[in-house]
Design a protein around this motif. Structure first.
Motif, PDB file in Angstrom:
ATOM      1  N   LEU A   1       0.642  -1.518  -0.091  1.00 44.01           N
ATOM      2  CA  LEU A   1      -0.059  -0.027   0.249  1.00 44.01           C
ATOM      3  C   LEU A   1       0.751   1.100   0.029  1.00 44.01           C
ATOM      4  CD1 LEU A   1      -2.697   1.591   0.123  1.00 44.01           C
ATOM      5  CD2 LEU A   1      -2.877   1.538   2.157  1.00 44.01           C
ATOM      6  N   LYS A   2       1.954   1.260   0.826  1.00 43.95           N
ATOM      7  CA  LYS A   2       3.161   2.181   0.898  1.00 43.95           C
ATOM      8  C   LYS A   2       3.552   2.385  -0.839  1.00 43.95           C
ATOM      9  CE  LYS A   2       7.104   4.229   3.087  1.00 43.95           C
ATOM     10  NZ  LYS A   2       8.236   3.768   4.292  1.00 43.95           N
ATOM     11  N   GLU A   3       3.760   1.645  -1.055  1.00 46.25           N
ATOM     12  CA  GLU A   3       4.559   1.798  -2.300  1.00 46.25           C
ATOM     13  C   GLU A   3       3.536   2.382  -3.246  1.00 46.25           C
ATOM     14  OE1 GLU A   3       5.991  -2.308  -3.945  1.00 46.25           O
ATOM     15  OE2 GLU A   3       7.627  -1.911  -1.762  1.00 46.25           O
ATOM     16  N   ARG A   4       1.814   1.907  -3.376  1.00 43.14           N
ATOM     17  CA  ARG A   4       1.464   2.166  -4.419  1.00 43.14           C
ATOM     18  C   ARG A   4       0.761   3.964  -3.637  1.00 43.14           C
ATOM     19  NH1 ARG A   4      -2.594  -1.163  -6.961  1.00 43.14           N
ATOM     20  NH2 ARG A   4      -2.221  -3.452  -7.742  1.00 43.14           N
ATOM     21  N   ILE A   5       0.840   4.299  -2.658  1.00 46.71           N
ATOM     22  CA  ILE A   5       0.029   5.650  -2.268  1.00 46.71           C
ATOM     23  C   ILE A   5       1.097   6.637  -2.870  1.00 46.71           C
ATOM     24  CG2 ILE A   5       0.587   6.880  -0.499  1.00 46.71           C
ATOM     25  CD1 ILE A   5      -0.931   4.635   1.557  1.00 46.71           C
ATOM     26  N   ALA A   6       2.978   5.745  -2.747  1.00 43.04           N
ATOM     27  CA  ALA A   6       4.277   6.838  -3.422  1.00 43.04           C
ATOM     28  C   ALA A   6       3.497   7.139  -4.742  1.00 43.04           C
ATOM     29  CB  ALA A   6       5.447   6.128  -3.089  1.00 43.04           C
ATOM     30  N   LYS A   7       3.750   5.772  -5.443  1.00 40.87           N
ATOM     31  CA  LYS A   7       3.828   6.022  -7.360  1.00 40.87           C
ATOM     32  C   LYS A   7       3.014   6.543  -6.823  1.00 40.87           C
ATOM     33  CE  LYS A   7       3.428   2.532 -10.896  1.00 40.87           C
ATOM     34  NZ  LYS A   7       2.877   1.552 -10.944  1.00 40.87           N
TER      35      LYS A   7
END
Length: 123
Positions: A1-7
């Motif tokens: 989730l953290k990666e998707r938010i950042a991306k």
């Protein structure tokens, strides 16, 4: 989730739709008008431009004032008549989060570990 938010470069908001002014049975439900105003401000981007303070218990940013929202409810401690009861309840909640998070700490990066609330130490 953290990666998707950042991306995706998205903003994430936590909105209290529960209780204000005291614990369950003492306080009252969060006013629906305030919830709607907060959600609308998040969705239309206007929440990004308001002033924030750092919550002393959890460390996240909390708006100081939002159009259409009584600023008093944006500071939960100020809504409780019994400030000592608020402080004790908040400290207990932080401790519960810290205790629960311990089972996940080895599975997240250091940034996530550092953003977790810290156990209160009495002076």
């Amino acid at each position: 989730l953290k990666e998707r938010i950042a991306k995706g470069g998205v903003d994430c908001w936590l909105v209290n739709t529960g209780w204000t002014g005291g614990k369950y049975g003492v306080g009252s439900r969060m006013p629906i008008k305030a919830t709607r105003a907060l959600l609308n401000a998040a969705l239309d981007g206007s929440l990004n431009g308001v002033e924030f303070r750092t919550d002393p218990n959890f460390g996240f940013k909390v708006p100081v004032a939002v159009p259409g929202v009584d600023s008093a409810i944006l500071d939960p401690r100020a809504t409780w008549a019994d400030k000592a009861a608020y402080d004790a309840t908040a400290a207990k909640l932080v401790d519960l989060f810290v205790e629960n998070f311990a089972q996940f700490a080895d599975h997240v990066d250091e940034g996530v570990r550092q953003s977790a609330p810290k156990v209160h130490v009495s002076a």
